[in-house]
Design a protein around this motif. Structure first.
Motif, PDB file in Angstrom:
ATOM      1  N   GLN A  47      -9.529  16.164 -46.286  1.00 53.76           N
ATOM      2  CA  GLN A  47      -9.223  16.409 -44.878  1.00 53.76           C
ATOM      3  C   GLN A  47      -9.093  15.070 -44.181  1.00 53.76           C
ATOM      4  N   VAL A  48      -8.000  14.856 -43.468  1.00 52.29           N
ATOM      5  CA  VAL A  48      -7.838  13.658 -42.650  1.00 52.29           C
ATOM      6  C   VAL A  48      -7.805  14.139 -41.200  1.00 52.29           C
ATOM      7  N   VAL A  49      -8.807  13.724 -40.431  1.00 54.02           N
ATOM      8  CA  VAL A  49      -8.983  14.227 -39.071  1.00 54.02           C
ATOM      9  C   VAL A  49      -8.767  13.114 -38.054  1.00 54.02           C
ATOM     10  N   PRO A  50      -7.738  13.237 -37.193  1.00 55.79           N
ATOM     11  CA  PRO A  50      -7.517  12.202 -36.179  1.00 55.79           C
ATOM     12  C   PRO A  50      -8.605  12.219 -35.106  1.00 55.79           C
ATOM     13  N   TYR A  51      -8.960  11.034 -34.628  1.00 62.20           N
ATOM     14  CA  TYR A  51      -9.874  10.904 -33.480  1.00 62.20           C
ATOM     15  C   TYR A  51      -9.442   9.659 -32.718  1.00 62.20           C
ATOM     16  N   ASN A  52     -10.087   9.361 -31.604  1.00 60.33           N
ATOM     17  CA  ASN A  52      -9.635   8.273 -30.734  1.00 60.33           C
ATOM     18  C   ASN A  52      -9.480   6.933 -31.432  1.00 60.33           C
ATOM     19  N   GLY A  53     -10.360   6.633 -32.395  1.00 62.04           N
ATOM     20  CA  GLY A  53     -10.329   5.323 -33.037  1.00 62.04           C
ATOM     21  C   GLY A  53      -9.543   5.257 -34.332  1.00 62.04           C
ATOM     22  N   GLY A  54      -8.941   6.356 -34.766  1.00 61.38           N
ATOM     23  CA  GLY A  54      -8.200   6.337 -36.028  1.00 61.38           C
ATOM     24  C   GLY A  54      -8.255   7.685 -36.719  1.00 61.38           C
ATOM     25  N   TYR A  55      -8.644   7.668 -38.003  1.00 63.02           N
ATOM     26  CA  TYR A  55      -8.665   8.887 -38.809  1.00 63.02           C
ATOM     27  C   TYR A  55      -9.946   8.952 -39.619  1.00 63.02           C
ATOM     28  N   ARG A  56     -10.601  10.099 -39.565  1.00 60.09           N
ATOM     29  CA  ARG A  56     -11.802  10.314 -40.381  1.00 60.09           C
ATOM     30  C   ARG A  56     -11.379  10.947 -41.700  1.00 60.09           C
ATOM     31  N   LEU A  57     -11.903  10.408 -42.775  1.00 61.61           N
ATOM     32  CA  LEU A  57     -11.675  10.987 -44.095  1.00 61.61           C
ATOM     33  C   LEU A  57     -12.852  11.882 -44.427  1.00 61.61           C
ATOM     34  N   ARG A  58     -12.549  13.169 -44.592  1.00 58.26           N
ATOM     35  CA  ARG A  58     -13.569  14.152 -44.926  1.00 58.26           C
ATOM     36  C   ARG A  58     -13.180  14.868 -46.203  1.00 58.26           C
ATOM     37  N   ALA A  59     -14.151  15.572 -46.760  1.00 55.70           N
ATOM     38  CA  ALA A  59     -13.890  16.393 -47.936  1.00 55.70           C
ATOM     39  C   ALA A  59     -14.648  17.704 -47.751  1.00 55.70           C
ATOM     40  N   VAL A  60     -13.969  18.802 -48.073  1.00 49.75           N
ATOM     41  CA  VAL A  60     -14.561  20.124 -47.904  1.00 49.75           C
ATOM     42  C   VAL A  60     -14.937  20.685 -49.265  1.00 49.75           C
ATOM     43  N   ALA A  61     -16.217  21.021 -49.406  1.00 49.88           N
ATOM     44  CA  ALA A  61     -16.737  21.573 -50.655  1.00 49.88           C
ATOM     45  C   ALA A  61     -16.729  23.091 -50.593  1.00 49.88           C
ATOM     46  N   GLY A  62     -16.964  23.716 -51.723  1.00 49.92           N
ATOM     47  CA  GLY A  62     -17.026  25.161 -51.796  1.00 49.92           C
ATOM     48  C   GLY A  62     -18.315  25.733 -51.239  1.00 49.92           C
ATOM     49  N   SER A  63     -19.349  24.883 -51.123  1.00 51.30           N
ATOM     50  CA  SER A  63     -20.648  25.339 -50.633  1.00 51.30           C
ATOM     51  C   SER A  63     -21.432  24.145 -50.102  1.00 51.30           C
ATOM     52  N   PRO A  64     -22.445  24.416 -49.272  1.00 51.97           N
ATOM     53  CA  PRO A  64     -23.303  23.317 -48.805  1.00 51.97           C
ATOM     54  C   PRO A  64     -23.984  22.568 -49.954  1.00 51.97           C
ATOM     55  N   ASP A  65     -24.391  23.280 -51.009  1.00 49.95           N
ATOM     56  CA  ASP A  65     -25.033  22.613 -52.152  1.00 49.95           C
ATOM     57  C   ASP A  65     -24.070  21.653 -52.835  1.00 49.95           C
ATOM     58  N   GLN A  66     -22.797  22.062 -52.977  1.00 47.07           N
ATOM     59  CA  GLN A  66     -21.791  21.189 -53.589  1.00 47.07           C
ATOM     60  C   GLN A  66     -21.571  19.957 -52.710  1.00 47.07           C
ATOM     61  N   ALA A  67     -21.549  20.161 -51.398  1.00 50.44           N
ATOM     62  CA  ALA A  67     -21.369  19.043 -50.472  1.00 50.44           C
ATOM     63  C   ALA A  67     -22.518  18.046 -50.591  1.00 50.44           C
ATOM     64  N   LYS A  68     -23.757  18.556 -50.615  1.00 50.60           N
ATOM     65  CA  LYS A  68     -24.931  17.680 -50.734  1.00 50.60           C
ATOM     66  C   LYS A  68     -24.905  16.904 -52.042  1.00 50.60           C
ATOM     67  N   ALA A  69     -24.543  17.576 -53.136  1.00 52.26           N
ATOM     68  CA  ALA A  69     -24.505  16.923 -54.448  1.00 52.26           C
ATOM     69  C   ALA A  69     -23.438  15.833 -54.478  1.00 52.26           C
ATOM     70  N   ALA A  70     -22.274  16.125 -53.895  1.00 51.33           N
ATOM     71  CA  ALA A  70     -21.193  15.133 -53.865  1.00 51.33           C
ATOM     72  C   ALA A  70     -21.622  13.922 -53.047  1.00 51.33           C
ATOM     73  N   CYS A  71     -22.221  14.156 -51.884  1.00 53.83           N
ATOM     74  CA  CYS A  71     -22.675  13.054 -51.035  1.00 53.83           C
ATOM     75  C   CYS A  71     -23.739  12.215 -51.744  1.00 53.83           C
ATOM     76  N   ALA A  72     -24.641  12.882 -52.459  1.00 57.63           N
ATOM     77  CA  ALA A  72     -25.682  12.151 -53.190  1.00 57.63           C
ATOM     78  C   ALA A  72     -25.046  11.227 -54.223  1.00 57.63           C
ATOM     79  N   ALA A  73     -24.017  11.713 -54.928  1.00 49.17           N
ATOM     80  CA  ALA A  73     -23.341  10.900 -55.940  1.00 49.17           C
ATOM     81  C   ALA A  73     -22.610   9.723 -55.301  1.00 49.17           C
ATOM     82  N   VAL A  74     -21.920   9.990 -54.208  1.00 51.26           N
ATOM     83  CA  VAL A  74     -21.166   8.938 -53.513  1.00 51.26           C
ATOM     84  C   VAL A  74     -22.122   7.879 -52.954  1.00 51.26           C
ATOM     85  N   SER A  75     -23.202   8.327 -52.332  1.00 48.59           N
ATOM     86  CA  SER A  75     -24.183   7.387 -51.782  1.00 48.59           C
ATOM     87  C   SER A  75     -24.832   6.557 -52.880  1.00 48.59           C
ATOM     88  N   ALA A  76     -25.145   7.186 -54.007  1.00 43.90           N
ATOM     89  CA  ALA A  76     -25.736   6.480 -55.146  1.00 43.90           C
ATOM     90  C   ALA A  76     -24.775   5.426 -55.683  1.00 43.90           C
TER      91      ALA A  76
END
Length: 85
Positions: A47-76
């Motif tokens: 997902q690329v979401v426009p806002y006043n300062g540019g564009y936010r890059l987001r990603a939509v998971a199939g579930s909150p658990d998938q989102a948390k797991a993906a974020c944990a991997a990216v942060s790690a």
């Protein structure tokens, strides 16, 4: 082929914000890098979401658990990530 959606209806807590960029081209480049490095991100819908300062890059998971797991991997891996809703 990569999936791309500007808007997506998703369960609360299943969208993550990866970063923000000054152009859609920079967001696209970042998506390719992040989805290449992190299989959990590659399985999500970009997902690329426009806002006043540019564009936010987001990603939509199939579930909150998938989102948390993906974020944990990216942060790690030393990259920014947080669940937005």
């Amino acid at each position: 082929s990569s999936r791309h959606e500007w808007t997506a209806n998703s369960a609360p807590g299943s969208t993550v914000r990866l970063s923000a960029y000054g152009s859609t081209a920079k967001a696209e480049t970042a998506w390719k890098m992040l989805s290449g490095r992190f299989p959990a991100v590659a399985g999500m819908t970009r997902q690329v979401v426009p806002y006043n300062g540019g564009y936010r890059l987001r990603a939509v998971a199939g579930s909150p658990d998938q989102a948390k797991a993906a974020c944990a991997a990216v942060s790690a891996g030393g990259e920014n990530c947080f669940v937005v809703r």
